[in-house]
Design a protein around this motif. Structure first.
Motif, PDB file in Angstrom:
ATOM      1  N   ALA A 235       0.833  -1.374  -0.169  1.00 22.40           N
ATOM      2  CA  ALA A 235      -0.082   0.151   0.009  1.00 22.40           C
ATOM      3  C   ALA A 235       0.822   1.432  -0.136  1.00 22.40           C
ATOM      4  N   GLU A 236       1.853   1.067   0.947  1.00 21.16           N
ATOM      5  CA  GLU A 236       2.758   2.379   1.036  1.00 21.16           C
ATOM      6  C   GLU A 236       3.576   2.718  -0.489  1.00 21.16           C
ATOM      7  N   SER A 237       4.063   1.381  -0.993  1.00 20.52           N
ATOM      8  CA  SER A 237       4.572   1.699  -2.357  1.00 20.52           C
ATOM      9  C   SER A 237       3.790   2.298  -3.533  1.00 20.52           C
ATOM     10  N   CYS A 238       2.629   1.604  -3.466  1.00 18.68           N
ATOM     11  CA  CYS A 238       1.550   2.196  -4.247  1.00 18.68           C
ATOM     12  C   CYS A 238       1.214   3.635  -4.146  1.00 18.68           C
ATOM     13  N   ARG A 239       1.257   3.931  -2.779  1.00 15.59           N
ATOM     14  CA  ARG A 239       0.784   5.335  -2.630  1.00 15.59           C
ATOM     15  C   ARG A 239       1.992   6.572  -3.222  1.00 15.59           C
ATOM     16  N   SER A 240       3.260   5.912  -2.771  1.00 13.98           N
ATOM     17  CA  SER A 240       4.244   6.693  -3.344  1.00 13.98           C
ATOM     18  C   SER A 240       4.139   6.952  -4.872  1.00 13.98           C
ATOM     19  N   LYS A 241       4.208   5.674  -5.498  1.00 14.34           N
ATOM     20  CA  LYS A 241       4.192   5.829  -6.988  1.00 14.34           C
ATOM     21  C   LYS A 241       2.761   6.362  -7.634  1.00 14.34           C
ATOM     22  N   ALA A 242       1.822   6.437  -6.816  1.00 13.32           N
ATOM     23  CA  ALA A 242       0.602   7.057  -7.176  1.00 13.32           C
ATOM     24  C   ALA A 242       0.680   8.521  -7.373  1.00 13.32           C
ATOM     25  N   ASN A 243       1.343   9.113  -6.186  1.00 15.80           N
ATOM     26  CA  ASN A 243       1.481  10.725  -5.812  1.00 15.80           C
ATOM     27  C   ASN A 243       2.570  10.880  -6.959  1.00 15.80           C
ATOM     28  N   VAL A 244       3.723  10.193  -7.463  1.00 12.96           N
ATOM     29  CA  VAL A 244       4.773  10.699  -8.352  1.00 12.96           C
ATOM     30  C   VAL A 244       3.895  10.503  -9.607  1.00 12.96           C
ATOM     31  N   VAL A 245       3.350   9.546 -10.284  1.00  9.24           N
ATOM     32  CA  VAL A 245       2.644   9.427 -11.559  1.00  9.24           C
ATOM     33  C   VAL A 245       1.502  10.597 -11.483  1.00  9.24           C
ATOM     34  N   GLY A 246       0.835  11.015 -10.444  1.00  5.56           N
ATOM     35  CA  GLY A 246      -0.253  11.823 -10.558  1.00  5.56           C
ATOM     36  C   GLY A 246       0.533  13.334 -10.796  1.00  5.56           C
ATOM     37  N   GLU A 247       1.710  13.532 -10.514  1.00  3.46           N
ATOM     38  CA  GLU A 247       2.124  14.959 -10.587  1.00  3.46           C
ATOM     39  C   GLU A 247       2.946  14.789 -12.071  1.00  3.46           C
ATOM     40  N   ASP A 248       3.369  13.726 -12.612  1.00  4.16           N
ATOM     41  CA  ASP A 248       3.932  13.744 -13.962  1.00  4.16           C
ATOM     42  C   ASP A 248       3.620  12.532 -14.930  1.00  4.16           C
ATOM     43  N   GLU A 249       2.485  12.298 -15.310  1.00  2.95           N
ATOM     44  CA  GLU A 249       1.651  11.265 -15.746  1.00  2.95           C
ATOM     45  C   GLU A 249       2.732  10.620 -17.021  1.00  2.95           C
ATOM     46  N   ARG A 250       3.104  11.381 -17.948  1.00  8.18           N
ATOM     47  CA  ARG A 250       3.835  11.160 -19.250  1.00  8.18           C
ATOM     48  C   ARG A 250       5.253  11.463 -19.080  1.00  8.18           C
ATOM     49  N   GLU A 251       5.854  11.748 -17.841  1.00 13.56           N
ATOM     50  CA  GLU A 251       7.287  11.669 -17.921  1.00 13.56           C
ATOM     51  C   GLU A 251       7.969  12.835 -18.364  1.00 13.56           C
ATOM     52  N   THR A 252       6.967  14.010 -18.443  1.00 16.44           N
ATOM     53  CA  THR A 252       7.473  15.449 -19.393  1.00 16.44           C
ATOM     54  C   THR A 252       8.094  16.239 -18.172  1.00 16.44           C
ATOM     55  N   SER A 253       7.755  16.237 -16.852  1.00 15.90           N
ATOM     56  CA  SER A 253       8.393  17.444 -16.231  1.00 15.90           C
ATOM     57  C   SER A 253       9.651  16.846 -15.417  1.00 15.90           C
ATOM     58  N   GLY A 254       9.982  15.709 -15.570  1.00 12.10           N
ATOM     59  CA  GLY A 254      11.161  15.351 -14.767  1.00 12.10           C
ATOM     60  C   GLY A 254      10.735  14.553 -13.468  1.00 12.10           C
ATOM     61  N   ARG A 255       9.582  15.071 -12.964  1.00 12.15           N
ATOM     62  CA  ARG A 255       9.342  14.427 -11.579  1.00 12.15           C
ATOM     63  C   ARG A 255       9.181  13.005 -11.809  1.00 12.15           C
ATOM     64  N   ARG A 256       8.613  12.207 -12.623  1.00 15.70           N
ATOM     65  CA  ARG A 256       8.401  10.974 -12.602  1.00 15.70           C
ATOM     66  C   ARG A 256       9.751  10.384 -12.730  1.00 15.70           C
ATOM     67  N   ALA A 257      10.827  10.800 -13.109  1.00 13.43           N
ATOM     68  CA  ALA A 257      12.135  10.409 -13.643  1.00 13.43           C
ATOM     69  C   ALA A 257      12.662   9.666 -11.994  1.00 13.43           C
ATOM     70  N   ILE A 258      12.198  10.252 -10.883  1.00 10.37           N
ATOM     71  CA  ILE A 258      12.845   9.720  -9.538  1.00 10.37           C
ATOM     72  C   ILE A 258      12.375   8.175  -9.360  1.00 10.37           C
ATOM     73  N   LEU A 259      11.263   7.688 -10.160  1.00 11.44           N
ATOM     74  CA  LEU A 259      10.949   6.509  -9.732  1.00 11.44           C
ATOM     75  C   LEU A 259      12.023   5.582 -10.466  1.00 11.44           C
ATOM     76  N   ASN A 260      13.111   6.196 -11.237  1.00  6.11           N
ATOM     77  CA  ASN A 260      14.063   5.435 -11.921  1.00  6.11           C
ATOM     78  C   ASN A 260      15.293   5.406 -11.038  1.00  6.11           C
TER      79      ASN A 260
END
Lengths: 375, 375
Positions: A235-260
């Motif tokens: 649940a905590e992992s999904c919550r983290s990922k959901a937050n990041v994806v919600g801020e940068d769905e298509r990997e355009t702002s750079g935010r989603r890159a932190i998942l990498n």
């Protein structure tokens, strides 16, 4: 009334009109068809695409319970089921073509719904088939590996491999629902389960210091597959990922890159070792170690971070070094990574537990040194 | 200063952050690279995908003029060019795979831009390749047939055929820019050019009574390929399509369905005649006649509409009847149409010139009668 051990966590992924829920329970698979009907009230036709390894019993259980349901107008719900061979080689153009043909032969239309049951391979492949059939139909993720539960089933990345390049073609296509039953993990081999913990630890480092501390205190319970601990970690992992994806769905702002975090190294490890030799979560664990060494080298963080990360990875049963690491082989792969911008080497690097940053123009000797530090 | 005959029409397609411009000129191809740089200032790598029939000179002209441009930082712009065989059979999984491999071998990344030069086949195929490579890169449409200029290059529908089903897989993926030079039509055979007028007439019937009247007055000029008339007809058609697409990008509200006026019949004519026997715009002309007959039968419109539509289609050199029409062969095809909702036969039917409506639950005998009225 549900006992504490069968508490269902529900996480919202907020993406405007593409928002959806992740439901995480234990022994909840028998109620999946209820959840599906509650979320997709107009379901008339389900296309169940399952990894051959989980066709029996999980996929059959879900398929038959959906087939017993009725549409609001009292009609039977049509269900078709197809099994896809296990393994990364199924993320191919050939398998995609097979699925498209099968969907057509099953008289699927724009109201049909794909239900993907399996690990990341099935989710990515079936998700891409859903994204493209009649230019997009809805789909539901039912991840059956820990890695898929905490990572690939959430966030809408779908796709297949080209013969020489992983995940090179695909689509951003969000699921309508993600359903997780931790009891399906009972058939997952230890090595695969532990590999999934690599991504779990990642969320603590990149985004959530309290969760990192919880992991330090509860690694033993996770290794023992304690239901409550496993559900909480997912649940905590999904919550983290959901937050990041919600801020940068298509990997355009750079935010989603932190998942990498750890992933540029990890992909190079996987590619040079031969895919499948090192499991993805194992490679991520080693990659995070390399990234932490690189961050220390660049004076972004102190050695204490590396010490805590190393200890937690070890407590989870994960590798922290990789004797076969070869910078000369890994660097060319890293420079071809599709997240690399025109040859500029970029890395997600830790500043402190719970916070990372994306840094470009990293010099090759620094990267080499970080790799060699983990041999 | 441009002469009146080289006036450039510019149309905006309003789709939020997916908005784009359509530029329509005559002998404007030499300035396309300026338009591209003005729209996509960060262009560093162009992937030119051209129909083999227009590779020389159109695609080569565009490719070489882009290659002479510089990036803002003064670097050369990389350009790769590939020719795809002409014809519907290129909208295949095999060709898509070939393009994906070629893009990979061309070291394409997420900042690369696809430029599709050709008719609807190339636009659909190259657009789908762009929609899926690294989960989506930008693309530019340069339509070279009248049909593609007024229809397929605008609106973001991309895709390929399965062996037994046209356009069955694909994506909604909007271009970043559409560039039209009417002078490329000079090499288009009369039959293909006239076929494109079928879609032009459609816009008058579904959405724009004044444009229909303009067409009634100017059909002769269009048949003579008068530059001013052709540019105006393309601009009005694109404007109509852009408005409808702006209201219902993904065909969810039903509004976009009006673009399919005549098309359910047309697809059945094309399929039963064998693809390519009847050109698409010819089939649309005949399909509009069948739809008008059906609307009269259902008392949705009067016979005067059919009379005017028939006269205009004839003035444009288009067929208004189809001697080989076979309801028994066409009906099963119409019931499989992916826009049909669970077997419910739906048609876009005219109420008056400039207005159509989408009607479901049409009875088969009425459809049969409408088909036979056009034999």
């Amino acid at each position: 009334m549900p006992s504490p051990s069968s508490e269902v966590h529900s996480i919202d992924v907020s993406l405007g009109d593409r928002s959806y829920k992740i439901e995480i329970g234990t022994e909840s698979i028998d109620t999946f068809s209820d959840s599906i009907l509650a979320s997709l009230g107009d379901l008339t036709h389900a296309l169940v695409i399952a990894d051959a390894a989980v066709e029996n019993p999980w996929a059959m259980t879900i398929a038959s319970s959906i087939a017993k349901q009725k549409t609001p107008s009292g009609d039977d719900i049509r269900v078709n089921l197809i099994a896809v061979p296990s393994g990364e080689t199924s993320k191919s153009i050939g398998q995609l073509d097979t699925l498209w043909q099968w969907m057509l032969e099953s008289s699927a239309d724009r109201r049909s719904v794909v239900i993907a049951i399996g690990g990341g391979v099935i989710g990515d492949l079936a998700g891409f088939a859903a994204a493209t059939f009649t230019r997009g139909i809805r789909f539901i993720q039912v991840p059956t590996t820990l890695l898929a539960m905490v990572d690939s089933s959430v966030g809408g990345k779908t796709g297949i491999n080209l013969p020489t390049a992983k995940n090179m073609v695909g689509a951003f296509w969000q699921p309508s629902l993600v359903l997780i039953d931790t009891s399906v993990l009972s058939t997952l081999p230890d090595r695969s389960y532990i590999s999934g913990l690599g991504e779990v630890v990642k969320y603590g480092v990149i985004d959530d210091a309290p969760f990192f501390e919880w992991l330090e205190a509860n690694a033993g319970k996770l290794l023992d597959r304690d239901d409550n601990a496993v559900r909480y970690a997912i649940a905590e992992s999904c919550r983290s990922k959901a937050n990041v994806v919600g801020e940068d769905e298509r990997e355009t702002s750079g935010r989603r890159a932190i998942l990498n975090y750890g992933h540029t190294f990890a992909h190079a490890i996987e590619a040079t070792a031969g895919y499948g030799q090192v499991l993805h979560g194992e490679a991520v664990a080693i990659g995070m170690q390399m990234a932490a060494h690189l961050a220390i080298e660049l004076e972004l963080c102190d050695a204490e971070l590396l010490k805590r990360q190393t200890a937690l990875l070890k407590a989870c049963g994960l590798p922290t070094t990789y004797a076969a690491a070869d910078p000369d082989a890994m660097l060319p792969v890293m420079k071809r990574d599709k997240k690399v911008s025109h040859g500029n080497l970029r890395f997600v690097l830790p500043e402190r537990i719970g916070s990372v940053t994306l840094l470009g123009d990293i010099k090759e000797p620094n990267v080499t040194k970080a790799i060699l530090a983990c041999c």
